[in-house]
Design a protein around this motif. Sequence first.
Motif, PDB file in Angstrom:
ATOM      1  N   ILE A  12       0.833  -1.203   0.000  1.00 25.89           N
ATOM      2  CA  ILE A  12       0.000   0.000   0.000  1.00 25.89           C
ATOM      3  C   ILE A  12       0.867   1.252   0.000  1.00 25.89           C
ATOM      4  O   ILE A  12       0.593   2.232  -0.686  1.00 25.89           O
ATOM      5  CB  ILE A  12      -0.946  -0.004   1.214  1.00 25.89           C
ATOM      6  N   THR A  87      -4.311   8.573   3.782  1.00 30.05           N
ATOM      7  CA  THR A  87      -4.983   7.359   3.338  1.00 30.05           C
ATOM      8  C   THR A  87      -5.520   6.566   4.512  1.00 30.05           C
ATOM      9  O   THR A  87      -4.801   6.306   5.475  1.00 30.05           O
ATOM     10  CB  THR A  87      -4.009   6.467   2.535  1.00 30.05           C
ATOM     11  N   ASP A 268      -7.180 -10.954  -3.138  1.00 32.02           N
ATOM     12  CA  ASP A 268      -6.558  -9.850  -2.405  1.00 32.02           C
ATOM     13  C   ASP A 268      -5.573  -9.048  -3.249  1.00 32.02           C
ATOM     14  O   ASP A 268      -4.808  -8.243  -2.715  1.00 32.02           O
ATOM     15  CB  ASP A 268      -5.823 -10.387  -1.164  1.00 32.02           C
ATOM     16  N   THR A 271      -6.602  -3.362  -6.044  1.00 33.51           N
ATOM     17  CA  THR A 271      -7.189  -2.157  -5.458  1.00 33.51           C
ATOM     18  C   THR A 271      -7.587  -1.233  -6.598  1.00 33.51           C
ATOM     19  O   THR A 271      -6.754  -0.862  -7.425  1.00 33.51           O
ATOM     20  CB  THR A 271      -6.204  -1.440  -4.522  1.00 33.51           C
ATOM     21  N   PRO A 273      -9.472   2.319  -7.213  1.00 32.73           N
ATOM     22  CA  PRO A 273     -10.111   3.534  -6.704  1.00 32.73           C
ATOM     23  C   PRO A 273     -10.737   4.375  -7.825  1.00 32.73           C
ATOM     24  O   PRO A 273     -10.357   4.284  -8.998  1.00 32.73           O
ATOM     25  CB  PRO A 273      -8.955   4.283  -6.046  1.00 32.73           C
ATOM     26  N   SER A 298     -11.750   3.595  -2.818  1.00 36.74           N
ATOM     27  CA  SER A 298     -11.470   2.313  -3.463  1.00 36.74           C
ATOM     28  C   SER A 298     -12.741   1.470  -3.498  1.00 36.74           C
ATOM     29  O   SER A 298     -13.215   0.995  -2.458  1.00 36.74           O
ATOM     30  CB  SER A 298     -10.361   1.563  -2.713  1.00 36.74           C
ATOM     31  N   SER A 301     -11.115  -3.466  -3.055  1.00 37.70           N
ATOM     32  CA  SER A 301      -9.971  -3.423  -2.157  1.00 37.70           C
ATOM     33  C   SER A 301      -9.860  -4.763  -1.443  1.00 37.70           C
ATOM     34  O   SER A 301     -10.879  -5.419  -1.197  1.00 37.70           O
ATOM     35  CB  SER A 301     -10.144  -2.296  -1.131  1.00 37.70           C
ATOM     36  N   GLY A 306      -6.501  -3.180   3.154  1.00 34.28           N
ATOM     37  CA  GLY A 306      -6.556  -2.427   1.903  1.00 34.28           C
ATOM     38  C   GLY A 306      -6.948  -0.986   2.136  1.00 34.28           C
ATOM     39  O   GLY A 306      -7.437  -0.611   3.208  1.00 34.28           O
ATOM     40  N   THR A 307      -6.722  -0.143   1.138  1.00 38.35           N
ATOM     41  CA  THR A 307      -7.084   1.269   1.238  1.00 38.35           C
ATOM     42  C   THR A 307      -8.577   1.448   1.021  1.00 38.35           C
ATOM     43  O   THR A 307      -9.207   0.712   0.261  1.00 38.35           O
ATOM     44  CB  THR A 307      -6.315   2.107   0.205  1.00 38.35           C
ATOM     45  N   ARG A 308      -9.129   2.433   1.699  1.00 39.90           N
ATOM     46  CA  ARG A 308     -10.532   2.799   1.488  1.00 39.90           C
ATOM     47  C   ARG A 308     -10.602   4.219   0.925  1.00 39.90           C
ATOM     48  O   ARG A 308     -10.880   4.433  -0.226  1.00 39.90           O
ATOM     49  CB  ARG A 308     -11.323   2.670   2.791  1.00 39.90           C
TER      50      ARG A 308
END
Length: 324
Positions: A12, A87, A268, A271, A273, A298, A301, A306-308
């Motif tokens: 990430i 982030t 997994d 990602t 966005p 995102s 993710s 993971g990033t949101r």
Amino acid sequence: MIADAISKINIILIKNHLNALFYTPEIVLMLTKKIIPCLVAGAACIANISYAADTDNLTPAEMEKIAKMTANPVGAAWMLWTQYDNTQIRGDKFSGTVSRTTFQPVMSFPLKFGQSDWNFIVRPVLQYYNTPDLGHVSTKSNGSVVAHGRASGMGDTGLLTLLGPNKEDGFVWGVGATQIFDTAENDFQGQGRYQVGPALLVAKLAPHPGGTNVGVLAQHWWSADNKSNRKDTSHTDIQYFINYRLSGTELVGMSPDITIDWKKDQGDRLTLPIGLGYSNVIKMGKLPVSFAVELQYSIVSPDDTGTRWNMKFMFIPVLPSPFI
């Protein structure tokens, strides 16, 4: 469990705008510590001299030309690109907030091939992080990881180089190489490997306001050293941009980064966005400056880590090219 969460967060952290010539890690460290500060100081002097004579009375047409150069990844503009990202990381295994400040001197060198004008872009990427302190963690009964405190430090250093035809608008493209160097101060703020791979840019830039800029800058890295104490890497970053030209200098749209970690399980890896942002080029004193703000979310993710949400701010002084 903890090692796996740290590995995911490393992926990430290592993203966005990295490209390359084939320099050794020793040269990159010298670039970080000595050459870039000299470059910035020298560029500031050049700006003071050149803009005093040439840009006191920039016309709207000249400001539009500068704005078009800043929107072109293989354009002729020299820039001091500063970006701040905040982030949110959410998942079953870990949640937290990561802030990153990125400094990217963008240097464009004109080349001639026959009757054609080309640009060779050199773009070092220096990153400074403030992250959850993954050096001091504990594991909950449900298997999730909790970090105790926060840690700051330099991340890995990237280097992007692109070669492409010199065009202000229309169809533009570039090819090059991208590298990541192991310069992180903390194990969990970098991947601990020298990485290298290809880079490709394809874009269509609108010539006039009312049109739309669309394009893709794709990069891929593989670990290319013989370290056995850190995991092998194979990951892709695809920055796509869709921006509507509101005026000669204004854009509205998005420029997120799709990331794929090919070493993870299939569910997994991705990602994806989307975002919405605004940018403009204004004059601050004698210096044209591009600024932008963008909010991203995102929609795809990894479930575990993971990033949101991501909020990014950009402040980009545009320097006079020494070759124009």
